[in-house]
Design a protein around this motif. Structure first.
Motif, short mmCIF file in Angstrom:
data_model
loop_
_atom_site.label_atom_id
_atom_site.label_comp_id
_atom_site.label_asym_id
_atom_site.label_seq_id
_atom_site.Cartn_x
_atom_site.Cartn_y
_atom_site.Cartn_z
N LEU A 136 0.57 -1.30 -0.20
CA LEU A 136 0.25 -0.06 0.02
C LEU A 136 0.27 1.79 0.02
CD1 LEU A 136 -2.77 -0.99 2.30
CD2 LEU A 136 -2.81 -1.30 -0.20
N PRO A 137 1.80 1.06 0.90
CA PRO A 137 2.99 2.18 0.61
C PRO A 137 3.28 3.20 -0.40
CG PRO A 137 3.30 1.25 2.72
CD PRO A 137 2.57 0.34 1.54
N THR A 138 3.29 1.58 -1.58
CA THR A 138 3.95 2.33 -3.31
C THR A 138 2.51 2.46 -3.98
OG1 THR A 138 5.18 0.50 -3.21
CG2 THR A 138 4.86 0.75 -4.70
N VAL A 139 1.54 2.15 -3.46
CA VAL A 139 0.82 2.90 -4.23
C VAL A 139 -0.16 3.86 -3.98
CG1 VAL A 139 -1.89 2.12 -5.02
CG2 VAL A 139 -0.54 0.27 -4.62
N ARG A 140 0.06 4.51 -2.39
CA ARG A 140 -0.09 5.91 -2.32
C ARG A 140 0.99 7.17 -2.88
NH1 ARG A 140 -0.41 2.53 3.04
NH2 ARG A 140 -2.31 2.49 4.05
N ALA A 141 2.18 6.24 -2.99
CA ALA A 141 3.40 6.68 -3.56
C ALA A 141 2.73 7.41 -5.26
CB ALA A 141 4.11 6.59 -3.32
N GLU A 142 2.36 6.66 -6.32
CA GLU A 142 1.96 7.24 -7.09
C GLU A 142 0.66 7.38 -6.82
OE1 GLU A 142 3.13 6.87 -9.84
OE2 GLU A 142 5.17 5.58 -8.97
N LEU A 143 -0.74 7.30 -6.00
CA LEU A 143 -1.32 8.29 -6.16
C LEU A 143 -0.91 9.85 -5.66
CD1 LEU A 143 -4.30 8.25 -6.15
CD2 LEU A 143 -4.44 7.91 -3.45
N ALA A 144 0.07 10.17 -4.88
CA ALA A 144 0.23 11.67 -4.49
C ALA A 144 0.34 11.61 -5.50
CB ALA A 144 1.35 11.24 -2.91
N ARG A 145 1.47 11.26 -6.22
CA ARG A 145 1.74 12.09 -7.71
C ARG A 145 1.21 11.81 -8.50
NH1 ARG A 145 6.99 10.51 -10.77
NH2 ARG A 145 7.25 9.16 -8.71
N TRP A 146 -0.36 11.55 -8.75
CA TRP A 146 -0.70 11.54 -10.29
C TRP A 146 -1.85 12.63 -9.55
CZ3 TRP A 146 -0.92 10.52 -15.04
CH2 TRP A 146 0.83 9.84 -15.53
N ILE A 213 -5.40 7.85 -10.92
CA ILE A 213 -5.83 7.92 -10.05
C ILE A 213 -7.08 6.83 -9.48
CG2 ILE A 213 -7.14 9.56 -8.45
CD1 ILE A 213 -5.77 11.89 -9.47
N SER A 214 -7.85 6.81 -10.17
CA SER A 214 -9.15 5.87 -9.97
C SER A 214 -8.54 4.38 -9.34
CB SER A 214 -10.52 5.81 -10.82
OG SER A 214 -10.59 6.87 -11.72
N ILE A 215 -7.79 3.91 -10.45
CA ILE A 215 -7.55 3.00 -10.17
C ILE A 215 -6.14 2.41 -8.96
CG2 ILE A 215 -5.63 1.38 -10.82
CD1 ILE A 215 -6.13 2.37 -13.57
N ALA A 216 -5.87 3.84 -8.83
CA ALA A 216 -4.84 3.53 -7.45
C ALA A 216 -5.97 3.59 -6.25
CB ALA A 216 -4.33 4.64 -7.28
N GLU A 217 -6.65 4.71 -6.52
CA GLU A 217 -7.87 4.72 -5.17
C GLU A 217 -8.20 3.35 -4.36
OE1 GLU A 217 -9.00 9.53 -5.15
OE2 GLU A 217 -9.94 8.00 -6.12
N GLN A 218 -9.58 2.40 -5.77
CA GLN A 218 -9.65 0.99 -5.22
C GLN A 218 -9.19 -0.09 -4.81
OE1 GLN A 218 -10.59 0.55 -9.34
NE2 GLN A 218 -12.34 2.33 -9.63
N VAL A 219 -7.75 0.26 -5.24
CA VAL A 219 -7.02 -0.50 -4.55
C VAL A 219 -6.87 -0.39 -3.49
CG1 VAL A 219 -4.37 -1.34 -4.27
CG2 VAL A 219 -5.20 -1.41 -6.67
N LEU A 220 -6.19 1.13 -2.79
CA LEU A 220 -6.23 1.44 -1.34
C LEU A 220 -7.55 1.31 -1.08
CD1 LEU A 220 -4.40 4.58 -2.30
CD2 LEU A 220 -3.06 2.15 -0.86
N ALA A 221 -8.74 1.23 -1.40
CA ALA A 221 -9.89 1.13 -0.79
C ALA A 221 -10.60 -0.96 -0.34
CB ALA A 221 -11.17 1.41 -0.92
N GLY A 222 -9.23 -1.24 -1.28
CA GLY A 222 -9.81 -3.10 -0.88
C GLY A 222 -10.48 -3.39 -2.39
N ASP A 223 -10.76 -2.82 -2.67
CA ASP A 223 -11.97 -2.64 -3.72
C ASP A 223 -10.78 -3.45 -5.21
OD1 ASP A 223 -13.80 -3.32 -6.15
OD2 ASP A 223 -14.78 -1.42 -5.92
N ASP A 224 -9.92 -4.31 -5.20
CA ASP A 224 -9.19 -4.92 -6.33
C ASP A 224 -10.00 -5.71 -7.52
OD1 ASP A 224 -7.44 -4.17 -4.40
OD2 ASP A 224 -6.61 -6.40 -4.35
N GLU A 225 -11.47 -5.68 -7.85
CA GLU A 225 -11.97 -6.11 -8.99
C GLU A 225 -12.45 -4.95 -9.21
OE1 GLU A 225 -15.71 -8.77 -8.19
OE2 GLU A 225 -14.55 -9.70 -6.87
N GLN A 226 -12.83 -4.34 -8.75
CA GLN A 226 -12.98 -2.64 -9.63
C GLN A 226 -11.96 -2.17 -9.96
OE1 GLN A 226 -15.91 -1.88 -10.25
NE2 GLN A 226 -14.57 -0.32 -12.07
N ALA A 227 -10.32 -2.52 -9.48
CA ALA A 227 -9.26 -1.63 -10.24
C ALA A 227 -8.58 -2.59 -11.33
CB ALA A 227 -8.83 -2.27 -8.53
N LEU A 228 -9.36 -3.42 -11.15
CA LEU A 228 -8.97 -4.38 -12.19
C LEU A 228 -9.99 -3.89 -13.41
CD1 LEU A 228 -7.09 -6.69 -13.89
CD2 LEU A 228 -8.62 -8.52 -12.32
#
Length: 261
Positions: A136-146, A213-228
């Motif tokens: 999750l820290p990696t995903v958060r870092a990418e979310l912050a960038r975008w 942004i949507s993909i990262a937020e969905q991963v962080l929310a635990g909604d991997d199916e929607q993120a995929l």
């Protein structure tokens, strides 16, 4: 597009024509000249500094980068092994994918990136060390960038392409398998010249940013199916756009052969 010259060589490479390494003899952190030429040549091929139709002659490239022909030949051999350079009857040229090969490379992207989510879905196993969630820290870092890119959109160009590639490779690496991320990087290297030449509009940059942004937020929310699902649609949209742009470019090239100023 630049085709090279002694000025570029002086700017790009130092250390004379030792053919072995740059920097002072015996110094630490020296980068072998073949490695430096490889990195410079790969970048110049990706950005169009070297024309895609230009034959890659070791003598001319040695002059361009201010080195002997030996490190140039080593760099070209690596690029050929990477699939970024192809041997034709009269010599080496930049790999130029056909339309069906572009489709296949984008399909491979989907397979690789989807596999990251599949690993997480099947994760939690101590025996095979598959994580139960993304890093999750990696995903958060990418979310912050975008999120920053949303507020201050980047200029189209190589930096934007690199940031886009980083988002996808880091998301895949966050699934716990660096080999998958390395395989994805290899795919990106083969399509990068095409993407670099296709300058996106402000609307496309905004759409890319919103998707990331949507993909990262969905991963962080635990909604991997929607993120995929969002990720797959994102890649399919990119593939369709690149395909259309490539077809248009081919059509214009053919048109240019039958008209004159």
């Amino acid at each position: 597009m630049a085709t090279g010259g002694s000025g570029d060589g002086a700017r790009r490479a130092t250390g004379g024509r030792s053919g072995e390494s740059g920097g002072p003899a015996g110094g630490r952190g020296r980068v072998p000249l073949a490695e430096r030429v490889y990195d410079e040549l790969r970048r110049d091929l990706a950005t169009g500094e070297l024309a895609p139709t230009e034959r890659l002659r070791a003598e001319r490239l040695a002059e361009r980068y201010g080195v002997s022909r030996t490190p140039v030949r080593e760099a070209l051999a690596r690029l050929q092994a990477d699939g970024l350079v192809q041997r034709h009857v009269d010599g080496l040229y930049l790999y130029r994918p056909r339309l069906h090969e572009l489709d296949e490379l984008y399909e491979l992207r989907i397979v690789l990136e989807a596999r990251g989510f599949q690993r997480i879905a099947n994760g939690g196993s101590v025996q095979v060390r598959i994580p139960a969630e993304h890093d999750l820290p990696t995903v958060r870092a990418e979310l912050a960038r975008w999120l920053e890119f949303r507020d201050t959109p980047p200029e189209p160009g190589l930096d934007l392409v690199a940031a886009d590639e980083q988002f996808h490779t880091e998301l895949l690496r966050a699934a716990g398998n660096s080999a998958l991320a390395e395989a994805l990087t290899a795919v990106y290297l083969r399509v990068r010249p095409v993407r670099t030449m296709d300058v996106p509009t402000a609307e496309r940059v905004a759409a890319m940013t919103a998707d990331h942004i949507s993909i990262a937020e969905q991963v962080l929310a635990g909604d991997d199916e929607q993120a995929l699902r969002t990720l797959t649609t994102h890649i399919e949209t990119s593939r369709a756009h690149v395909r259309v742009r490539a077809e248009q470019a081919i059509a214009f090239t053919k048109l240019g052969r039958v008209v004159r100023d």
